[in-house]
Design an enzyme around this catalytic site. Sequence first.
Site, mmCIF file in Angstrom:
data_model
loop_
_atom_site.group_PDB
_atom_site.id
_atom_site.type_symbol
_atom_site.label_atom_id
_atom_site.label_comp_id
_atom_site.label_asym_id
_atom_site.label_seq_id
_atom_site.Cartn_x
_atom_site.Cartn_y
_atom_site.Cartn_z
ATOM 1 N N GLY A 11 4.693 -0.596 0.782
ATOM 2 C CA GLY A 11 3.296 -0.980 1.053
ATOM 3 C C GLY A 11 2.773 -0.203 2.250
ATOM 4 O O GLY A 11 1.923 -0.687 3.009
ATOM 5 N N GLY A 14 -0.921 0.180 3.044
ATOM 6 C CA GLY A 14 -1.707 -1.056 3.183
ATOM 7 C C GLY A 14 -2.084 -1.294 4.640
ATOM 8 O O GLY A 14 -1.772 -0.503 5.532
ATOM 9 N N ASP A 39 -0.495 7.495 -1.675
ATOM 10 C CA ASP A 39 0.091 8.218 -0.548
ATOM 11 C C ASP A 39 -0.550 7.735 0.760
ATOM 12 O O ASP A 39 -1.719 7.361 0.779
ATOM 13 C CB ASP A 39 -0.173 9.729 -0.741
ATOM 14 C CG ASP A 39 0.710 10.582 0.167
ATOM 15 O OD1 ASP A 39 1.613 10.026 0.837
ATOM 16 O OD2 ASP A 39 0.491 11.813 0.194
ATOM 17 N N ILE A 56 7.694 0.089 -6.493
ATOM 18 C CA ILE A 56 8.928 -0.625 -6.148
ATOM 19 C C ILE A 56 9.623 -1.181 -7.402
ATOM 20 O O ILE A 56 10.737 -1.673 -7.326
ATOM 21 C CB ILE A 56 8.690 -1.773 -5.135
ATOM 22 C CG1 ILE A 56 7.560 -2.693 -5.612
ATOM 23 C CG2 ILE A 56 8.396 -1.223 -3.756
ATOM 24 C CD1 ILE A 56 7.432 -3.966 -4.808
ATOM 25 N N TYR A 155 0.648 -16.272 -5.787
ATOM 26 C CA TYR A 155 1.089 -15.514 -4.613
ATOM 27 C C TYR A 155 1.904 -16.408 -3.668
ATOM 28 O O TYR A 155 2.969 -16.013 -3.182
ATOM 29 C CB TYR A 155 -0.157 -14.963 -3.913
ATOM 30 C CG TYR A 155 0.051 -14.291 -2.593
ATOM 31 C CD1 TYR A 155 0.579 -13.005 -2.503
ATOM 32 C CD2 TYR A 155 -0.337 -14.926 -1.399
ATOM 33 C CE1 TYR A 155 0.724 -12.384 -1.270
ATOM 34 C CE2 TYR A 155 -0.200 -14.311 -0.175
ATOM 35 C CZ TYR A 155 0.333 -13.031 -0.111
ATOM 36 O OH TYR A 155 0.470 -12.423 1.104
ATOM 37 N N LYS A 159 5.776 -15.885 -2.689
ATOM 38 C CA LYS A 159 6.235 -15.691 -1.302
ATOM 39 C C LYS A 159 7.285 -16.742 -0.930
ATOM 40 O O LYS A 159 8.301 -16.435 -0.313
ATOM 41 C CB LYS A 159 5.049 -15.748 -0.330
ATOM 42 C CG LYS A 159 4.159 -14.500 -0.355
ATOM 43 C CD LYS A 159 4.852 -13.310 0.295
ATOM 44 C CE LYS A 159 3.964 -12.080 0.375
ATOM 45 N NZ LYS A 159 4.658 -10.888 0.867
HETATM 46 N N1 SER Z 1 -4.248 -12.796 3.551
HETATM 47 C C1 SER Z 1 -3.507 -13.282 2.429
HETATM 48 C C2 SER Z 1 -4.373 -13.597 1.293
HETATM 49 O O1 SER Z 1 -5.481 -13.990 1.528
HETATM 50 C C3 SER Z 1 -2.755 -14.518 2.815
HETATM 51 O O2 SER Z 1 -1.477 -14.138 3.104
HETATM 52 O O3 SER Z 1 -3.941 -13.500 0.196
#
Ligand code: SER
Length: 341
Positions: A11, A14, A39, A56, A155, A159
């Site tokens: 990442g 990012g 890149d 990945i 998400y 996590k």
């Molecule tokens: N900033 C992230 C999101 O909003 C939270 O970990 O998905």
Amino acid sequence: MSRKQAVLVTGASGEVGNGLIHRLAKLHQYDILALDLRDVDDETGAKCHARLVGDILDSRLLERLVSEFEIHAIFHLAALLSTRSEFTPETAHEVNVTGTMNLLKLAVEQSRSHGGRVTFLFPSSIAVYGVPSLTEKAAARPVLEHEFTEPTTMYGCNKLYCEHLGRYYARHYRQLAAETTKSGVDFRSLRFPGLISAFTVPHGGTSDYAPEMIHAAAKGEAYACFVREDSRIPFMAMPDAIDALMALMAAPADALSANVYNVTAYSPTAGELATLTRAAFPDAAIRFAPDLRRQGIVDSWPAELDDTRARRDWGFKPSYDLKRTFDEYLVPNIRARYRKA
Ligand code: SER
């Protein structure tokens, strides 16, 4: 062929990856390997020993990494954020969970090959929490790591599960094998609040209203905030997030009483963020137009986190309170950025 110690950053292009690579480069201690689907920019790339453009989920690419480099630390930052993951939950699982498994496997192989530990830094999130109602959210004390861990988002589930995977690799790996073998993976995770950067705007997150509002004001664009004015979740300035990753990486293993740590800096409402933004950019045109479904996600995240464990074990202490974040970090840097553009 002798190989220098390398640190792998996934990442890398990012929001966190960018700043982290610049900070890691200052240590002059590691070869930095940047990996992302896109890149890295040339300024960041100049700090890297290798810039790899790839996925990945591509096991060939990961095998190549294992054979070419001696990796001693991994910052596994690649992920699909919370809003985006709700549109493609199965893809989110692939990237967020299978991707993390691939990197954990790579860490085990690396540890086997060079005989040392591999420190695995994993940014987790406030999204692992799921507070059932606004009444409970308002009544809750700052939330501890083990409380309210029933996330409502893909998400958040990803996590939370990856935190458990990391703890398993670090503490219980192959516990029934004939010969007990340690994985060699030293897994360390931070639960970040919403992050606000002066230099980048995030994509696909649900805490994005804060950075979006401020960047829009600096650009002279109108902004419709997708949550109510009274919405409250924790946030932190990007430099503190990067400092926290670096501090957790450097902490002595025997100081760490857990694999996962809350970190936080302040918990403004969206209305308070708008007031500060208007004070800095008097022409800001901010209105509130809540999207009920994204609002539901923000409502399920705690108003405040308790980060006593991080403060006690490895001395976490953010440098930026909310005022300093605006006055000394966001406003001057964002102004300069859009003046140049
Ligand atoms: N900033 C992230 C999101 O909003 C939270 O970990 O998905």
